[in-house]
Design a protein around this motif. Structure first.
Motif, PDB file in Angstrom:
ATOM      1  N   PHE A 269      24.714  33.843  43.219  1.00 39.01           N
ATOM      2  CA  PHE A 269      24.778  34.248  44.621  1.00 39.01           C
ATOM      3  C   PHE A 269      26.197  34.094  45.180  1.00 39.01           C
ATOM      4  O   PHE A 269      26.671  34.944  45.940  1.00 39.01           O
ATOM      5  CB  PHE A 269      23.796  33.417  45.456  1.00 39.01           C
ATOM      6  CG  PHE A 269      22.375  33.468  44.952  1.00 39.01           C
ATOM      7  CD1 PHE A 269      21.841  34.647  44.476  1.00 39.01           C
ATOM      8  CD2 PHE A 269      21.583  32.329  44.942  1.00 39.01           C
ATOM      9  CE1 PHE A 269      20.536  34.707  44.010  1.00 39.01           C
ATOM     10  CE2 PHE A 269      20.275  32.374  44.482  1.00 39.01           C
ATOM     11  CZ  PHE A 269      19.749  33.566  44.010  1.00 39.01           C
ATOM     12  N   ILE A 270      26.862  33.010  44.808  1.00 46.36           N
ATOM     13  CA  ILE A 270      28.226  32.797  45.299  1.00 46.36           C
ATOM     14  C   ILE A 270      29.175  33.829  44.693  1.00 46.36           C
ATOM     15  O   ILE A 270      30.050  34.374  45.379  1.00 46.36           O
ATOM     16  CB  ILE A 270      28.708  31.368  44.974  1.00 46.36           C
ATOM     17  CG1 ILE A 270      27.870  30.338  45.737  1.00 46.36           C
ATOM     18  CG2 ILE A 270      30.179  31.206  45.332  1.00 46.36           C
ATOM     19  CD1 ILE A 270      28.326  28.907  45.550  1.00 46.36           C
ATOM     20  N   ALA A 271      29.010  34.104  43.388  1.00 42.83           N
ATOM     21  CA  ALA A 271      29.854  35.117  42.746  1.00 42.83           C
ATOM     22  C   ALA A 271      29.644  36.480  43.409  1.00 42.83           C
ATOM     23  O   ALA A 271      30.598  37.247  43.603  1.00 42.83           O
ATOM     24  CB  ALA A 271      29.532  35.195  41.258  1.00 42.83           C
TER      25      ALA A 271
ATOM     26  N   ILE B 245      33.980  30.750  39.559  1.00 43.19           N
ATOM     27  CA  ILE B 245      32.531  30.563  39.490  1.00 43.19           C
ATOM     28  C   ILE B 245      31.914  31.391  38.367  1.00 43.19           C
ATOM     29  O   ILE B 245      31.150  30.881  37.535  1.00 43.19           O
ATOM     30  CB  ILE B 245      31.874  30.942  40.836  1.00 43.19           C
ATOM     31  CG1 ILE B 245      32.295  29.967  41.940  1.00 43.19           C
ATOM     32  CG2 ILE B 245      30.356  30.986  40.706  1.00 43.19           C
ATOM     33  CD1 ILE B 245      31.757  28.570  41.774  1.00 43.19           C
ATOM     34  N   ALA B 246      32.229  32.700  38.337  1.00 41.19           N
ATOM     35  CA  ALA B 246      31.573  33.607  37.389  1.00 41.19           C
ATOM     36  C   ALA B 246      32.150  33.497  35.985  1.00 41.19           C
ATOM     37  O   ALA B 246      31.407  33.346  35.007  1.00 41.19           O
ATOM     38  CB  ALA B 246      31.686  35.047  37.881  1.00 41.19           C
ATOM     39  N   ASP B 247      33.481  33.564  35.872  1.00 37.24           N
ATOM     40  CA  ASP B 247      34.109  33.601  34.547  1.00 37.24           C
ATOM     41  C   ASP B 247      34.151  32.219  33.895  1.00 37.24           C
ATOM     42  O   ASP B 247      33.735  32.051  32.743  1.00 37.24           O
ATOM     43  CB  ASP B 247      35.527  34.159  34.656  1.00 37.24           C
ATOM     44  CG  ASP B 247      35.547  35.607  35.119  1.00 37.24           C
ATOM     45  OD1 ASP B 247      36.144  36.436  34.431  1.00 37.24           O
ATOM     46  OD2 ASP B 247      34.972  35.898  36.181  1.00 37.24           O
ATOM     47  N   CYS B 248      34.679  31.250  34.640  1.00 42.73           N
ATOM     48  CA  CYS B 248      34.913  29.933  34.036  1.00 42.73           C
ATOM     49  C   CYS B 248      33.626  29.131  33.858  1.00 42.73           C
ATOM     50  O   CYS B 248      33.427  28.490  32.827  1.00 42.73           O
ATOM     51  CB  CYS B 248      35.908  29.142  34.884  1.00 42.73           C
ATOM     52  SG  CYS B 248      37.528  29.935  35.031  1.00 42.73           S
ATOM     53  N   PHE B 249      32.746  29.163  34.860  1.00 42.61           N
ATOM     54  CA  PHE B 249      31.528  28.356  34.797  1.00 42.61           C
ATOM     55  C   PHE B 249      30.307  29.151  34.328  1.00 42.61           C
ATOM     56  O   PHE B 249      29.355  28.572  33.817  1.00 42.61           O
ATOM     57  CB  PHE B 249      31.225  27.736  36.168  1.00 42.61           C
ATOM     58  CG  PHE B 249      32.137  26.609  36.538  1.00 42.61           C
ATOM     59  CD1 PHE B 249      31.876  25.314  36.114  1.00 42.61           C
ATOM     60  CD2 PHE B 249      33.268  26.843  37.298  1.00 42.61           C
ATOM     61  CE1 PHE B 249      32.725  24.273  36.449  1.00 42.61           C
ATOM     62  CE2 PHE B 249      34.125  25.811  37.643  1.00 42.61           C
ATOM     63  CZ  PHE B 249      33.857  24.514  37.211  1.00 42.61           C
TER      64      PHE B 249
ATOM     65  N   TRP C  74      31.641  43.202  36.812  1.00 42.29           N
ATOM     66  CA  TRP C  74      30.569  43.279  37.804  1.00 42.29           C
ATOM     67  C   TRP C  74      31.001  44.096  39.017  1.00 42.29           C
ATOM     68  O   TRP C  74      30.229  44.921  39.519  1.00 42.29           O
ATOM     69  CB  TRP C  74      30.163  41.869  38.244  1.00 42.29           C
ATOM     70  CG  TRP C  74      29.115  41.882  39.311  1.00 42.29           C
ATOM     71  CD1 TRP C  74      27.768  41.989  39.149  1.00 42.29           C
ATOM     72  CD2 TRP C  74      29.345  41.817  40.721  1.00 42.29           C
ATOM     73  NE1 TRP C  74      27.138  41.994  40.367  1.00 42.29           N
ATOM     74  CE2 TRP C  74      28.078  41.889  41.357  1.00 42.29           C
ATOM     75  CE3 TRP C  74      30.491  41.699  41.516  1.00 42.29           C
ATOM     76  CZ2 TRP C  74      27.938  41.845  42.733  1.00 42.29           C
ATOM     77  CZ3 TRP C  74      30.348  41.660  42.892  1.00 42.29           C
ATOM     78  CH2 TRP C  74      29.084  41.730  43.488  1.00 42.29           C
ATOM     79  N   LYS C  75      32.222  43.911  39.491  1.00 42.28           N
ATOM     80  CA  LYS C  75      32.685  44.629  40.681  1.00 42.28           C
ATOM     81  C   LYS C  75      32.723  46.136  40.425  1.00 42.28           C
ATOM     82  O   LYS C  75      32.303  46.935  41.266  1.00 42.28           O
ATOM     83  CB  LYS C  75      34.075  44.125  41.097  1.00 42.28           C
ATOM     84  CG  LYS C  75      34.054  42.774  41.796  1.00 42.28           C
ATOM     85  CD  LYS C  75      35.452  42.228  41.996  1.00 42.28           C
ATOM     86  CE  LYS C  75      36.261  43.067  42.955  1.00 42.28           C
ATOM     87  NZ  LYS C  75      35.777  42.946  44.351  1.00 42.28           N
TER      88      LYS C  75
ATOM     89  N   HIS D 130      29.074  47.238  40.255  1.00 43.39           N
ATOM     90  CA  HIS D 130      28.323  47.048  41.493  1.00 43.39           C
ATOM     91  C   HIS D 130      28.789  47.984  42.600  1.00 43.39           C
ATOM     92  O   HIS D 130      27.985  48.415  43.438  1.00 43.39           O
ATOM     93  CB  HIS D 130      28.462  45.593  41.942  1.00 43.39           C
ATOM     94  CG  HIS D 130      27.414  45.153  42.909  1.00 43.39           C
ATOM     95  ND1 HIS D 130      26.073  45.098  42.590  1.00 43.39           N
ATOM     96  CD2 HIS D 130      27.498  44.751  44.209  1.00 43.39           C
ATOM     97  CE1 HIS D 130      25.381  44.673  43.633  1.00 43.39           C
ATOM     98  NE2 HIS D 130      26.218  44.461  44.633  1.00 43.39           N
ATOM     99  N   ASN D 131      30.065  48.314  42.635  1.00 44.34           N
ATOM    100  CA  ASN D 131      30.566  49.232  43.654  1.00 44.34           C
ATOM    101  C   ASN D 131      29.945  50.619  43.499  1.00 44.34           C
ATOM    102  O   ASN D 131      29.609  51.277  44.485  1.00 44.34           O
ATOM    103  CB  ASN D 131      32.092  49.330  43.579  1.00 44.34           C
ATOM    104  CG  ASN D 131      32.770  48.082  44.107  1.00 44.34           C
ATOM    105  OD1 ASN D 131      32.206  47.358  44.918  1.00 44.34           O
ATOM    106  ND2 ASN D 131      33.979  47.813  43.645  1.00 44.34           N
ATOM    107  N   VAL D 132      29.804  51.070  42.257  1.00 43.90           N
ATOM    108  CA  VAL D 132      29.161  52.359  42.017  1.00 43.90           C
ATOM    109  C   VAL D 132      27.694  52.293  42.438  1.00 43.90           C
ATOM    110  O   VAL D 132      27.163  53.224  43.058  1.00 43.90           O
ATOM    111  CB  VAL D 132      29.288  52.763  40.532  1.00 43.90           C
ATOM    112  CG1 VAL D 132      28.476  54.027  40.247  1.00 43.90           C
ATOM    113  CG2 VAL D 132      30.753  52.990  40.167  1.00 43.90           C
ATOM    114  N   HIS D 133      27.042  51.188  42.110  1.00 41.92           N
ATOM    115  CA  HIS D 133      25.635  51.006  42.502  1.00 41.92           C
ATOM    116  C   HIS D 133      25.456  51.140  44.013  1.00 41.92           C
ATOM    117  O   HIS D 133      24.523  51.793  44.486  1.00 41.92           O
ATOM    118  CB  HIS D 133      25.150  49.631  42.036  1.00 41.92           C
ATOM    119  CG  HIS D 133      23.946  49.130  42.773  1.00 41.92           C
ATOM    120  ND1 HIS D 133      22.697  49.698  42.632  1.00 41.92           N
ATOM    121  CD2 HIS D 133      23.806  48.122  43.681  1.00 41.92           C
ATOM    122  CE1 HIS D 133      21.833  49.060  43.414  1.00 41.92           C
ATOM    123  NE2 HIS D 133      22.476  48.103  44.062  1.00 41.92           N
TER     124      HIS D 133
END
Length: 543
Positions: free
Chosen positions: A269-271, A293-297, A305-306, A309-312
């Motif tokens: 959710f934070i990512a 958050i997304a890559d490291c953890f 994802w961006k 998700h932008n196309v979506h």
């Protein structure tokens, strides 16, 4: 003096490979800049030739909006009527050879009925050596994309819907392709009855009211993010990780994996918020936070994802263009996916292969089991490190390892299956909704509300849904901090009632029931199509 552009002149620029987008009454040439677009090139290509004002204002900060004028080359000379973007199958005058070639290809595909093709290698081919390469620079697809609404149709109305979405009489239909077309056309007809008219006058009125709603959202400070909410989120996630590591240290591997998966679930959710630049509204800060958050953890790529998700968000629930509903061979939420469609995002054909034909008829039963493995679909390479046991086995770092082959397998599976809920939440808002293409006249607000549903839940359960229960509101205002989405809901409901747009909202249980029902319906259509194909082959064999 400002240069004036007619629609014909804009068409000419696009046919020369220019990435032309309309913003307000300005004509923007984004050709030289598109490779620098932080959200990826695909999102921009879907706006070529269109009035993208609402989309550009919804997705960009004030700082970014201030730079739009840098790309202005003139102004439109008349109220704009959207052109079909090349990526969605448009062909423009200087590219007539390509049109002729693809018409021939379309005829061959129709005659060979690819919807029932068993052999992907039998794809009909045609020489396209003379295709104008310039149009590819404006996003034109390398594969065959046939628009649902022909390029010369301004909008769908009562006088042309019979021709665009024909439904046969009571006679028996044997051709499986025709059968699926009838089913899809029936769904579109029902959709048109529920929506306001698609003419530009009606859509303009909806747009004006949406802009008024957006101004109210800004005026009431709903874009202001209360950072204390994210301090609470970080503390919550850190606590989950602490529990996970503590149970790991004590040898309670199942509990450790469960808390690990729950932490990943909450981190998503934070990512998501950071990817939409809805926390600080500063692109660099939010993206750095999101990557940590997304890559490291989380082991996931925020950049991937961006772009996805932008196309979506821009072409929501379109089976040909939206990667978020392109899940063959496991799921199909539209019968259009039975036709071996070419994905403009993945730039490849999505085949309804032999495996898909076995799985799709049972997708209503496989929905939850498959989603338990959803996280595995988001990354691959990091597994080499884990499965080959390349982690430290001695020294101070060795206590992070899990002993025993079964425990390693169980830890991986439980921690990842725990994140299954987020995959249910993501698909819940779209799988049951419309996948129809209603043409380029449909406005931003109309498309977002038609293809997205919200999930009703008490406020105390917001932490579990992470804002994903307000997907319709999020699609209208993607940069809005998720903790403010509930406060904006009454304004959106009032807006929908005023303009006559449906606002779809279900409880979590009912929403799942609707999704399963949709999967069941499409699965049955697949079974019917396969049965028709079998009978056709039997009849051909007899003769």
């Amino acid at each position: 003096m400002v240069k004036k552009f007619t629609p014909r002149r804009v068409e000419g620029l696009i046919s020369e490979g220019k990435v032309i987008v309309i913003y307000g009454n300005s004509v923007l040439n984004l050709t030289s800049w598109i490779k620098y677009h932080p959200g990826g090139d695909k999102a921009v290509y879907h706006m070529v030739g269109r009035d993208a004002t609402d989309e550009m204002l919804a997705y960009h900060s004030e700082e970014s909006i201030a730079t739009f004028s840098k790309w202005k080359i003139g102004e439109i000379d008349t109220p704009w009527k959207n052109l079909l973007p090349p990526i969605q199958g448009a062909v423009y005058p200087s590219d007539l050879k390509r049109a002729k070639a693809f018409d021939s290809l379309g005829d061959k595909l129709d005659s060979s009925s690819p919807i029932v093709s068993d052999d992907a290698s039998s794809e009909t081919s045609i020489e396209l050596d003379e295709v104008n390469p310039k149009l590819h620079q404006a996003g034109s697809s390398l594969g065959f994309v046939k628009p649902v609404i022909p390029q010369n149709i301004e909008y769908v109305n009562a006088s042309n819907k019979e021709q665009l979405f024909p439904i046969a009489g009571t006679g028996a239909i044997v051709d499986p392709k025709e059968l699926m077309s009838q089913f899809e056309n029936g769904l579109v007809r029902e959709e048109l009855l529920r929506l306001p008219d698609l003419d530009y006058g009606t859509q303009h009125q909806i747009r004006e009211k949406y802009e008024k709603l957006h101004a109210t959202v800004i005026k009431n400070g709903f874009y202001n993010c209360h950072y204390s909410n994210y301090v609470r989120e970080v503390v919550k996630i850190a606590s989950l990780f602490l529990y996970s590591f503590s149970f790991l240290r004590l040898g309670y591997y199942f509990l450790s994996a469960l808390f690990m998966g729950t932490a990943w679930h909450q981190m998503t959710f934070i990512a998501h918020d950071a990817g939409h630049v809805s926390i600080t509204h500063n692109y660099q800060i939010d993206n750095l936070f999101g990557m940590i958050i997304a890559d490291c953890f989380g082991g996931l790529s925020l950049g991937w994802w961006k772009r996805n998700h932008n196309v979506h968000h821009l072409i929501t629930n379109d089976p040909v263009h939206d990667p978020d509903i392109q899940h063959l061979p496991f799921f199909a939420v539209s019968t259009r996916l039975f036709g071996d469609v070419y994905s403009t995002y993945y730039e490849k054909t999505l085949w309804l292969d032999a495996f898909a034909k076995k799985v799709i008829p049972f997708q209503e039963y496989l929905y939850y089991p498959i989603l338990t493995f959803g996280r595995f679909n988001l990354y691959r390479l990091s597994w080499t490190h884990l499965l080959l046991g390349q982690g430290p086995k001695h020294g101070k770092a060795a206590w992070f390892s899990v002993e025993g082959g079964w425990n390693k397998f169980m830890f991986v599976m439980v921690s990842h299956m725990t994140t299954m809920l987020v995959h249910v939440q993501i698909t819940l808002s779209h799988f049951a909704m419309s996948t129809a293409d209603l043409g380029v006249s449909e406005g931003f607000a109309s498309r977002q509300l038609r293809t997205t549903m919200d999930v009703d839940c008490p406020r105390w359960l917001d932490f579990l849904h992470g804002g994903l229960q307000f997907q319709a509101i999020h699609h209208l205002f993607p940069r809005l901090p998720r903790h403010n989405l509930r406060s904006v809901q009454p304004l959106v409901v009032e807006f929908c009632e005023e303009v006559g747009l449906p606002y779809s909202i279900y409880g979590f249980g009912k929403g799942n029931e609707v999704v399963i029902g949709k999967l069941s319906e499409i699965g049955k259509q697949c079974s019917i199509m396969l049965e028709c194909t079998r009978k056709m082959k039997e009849e051909q064999h007899l003769f």
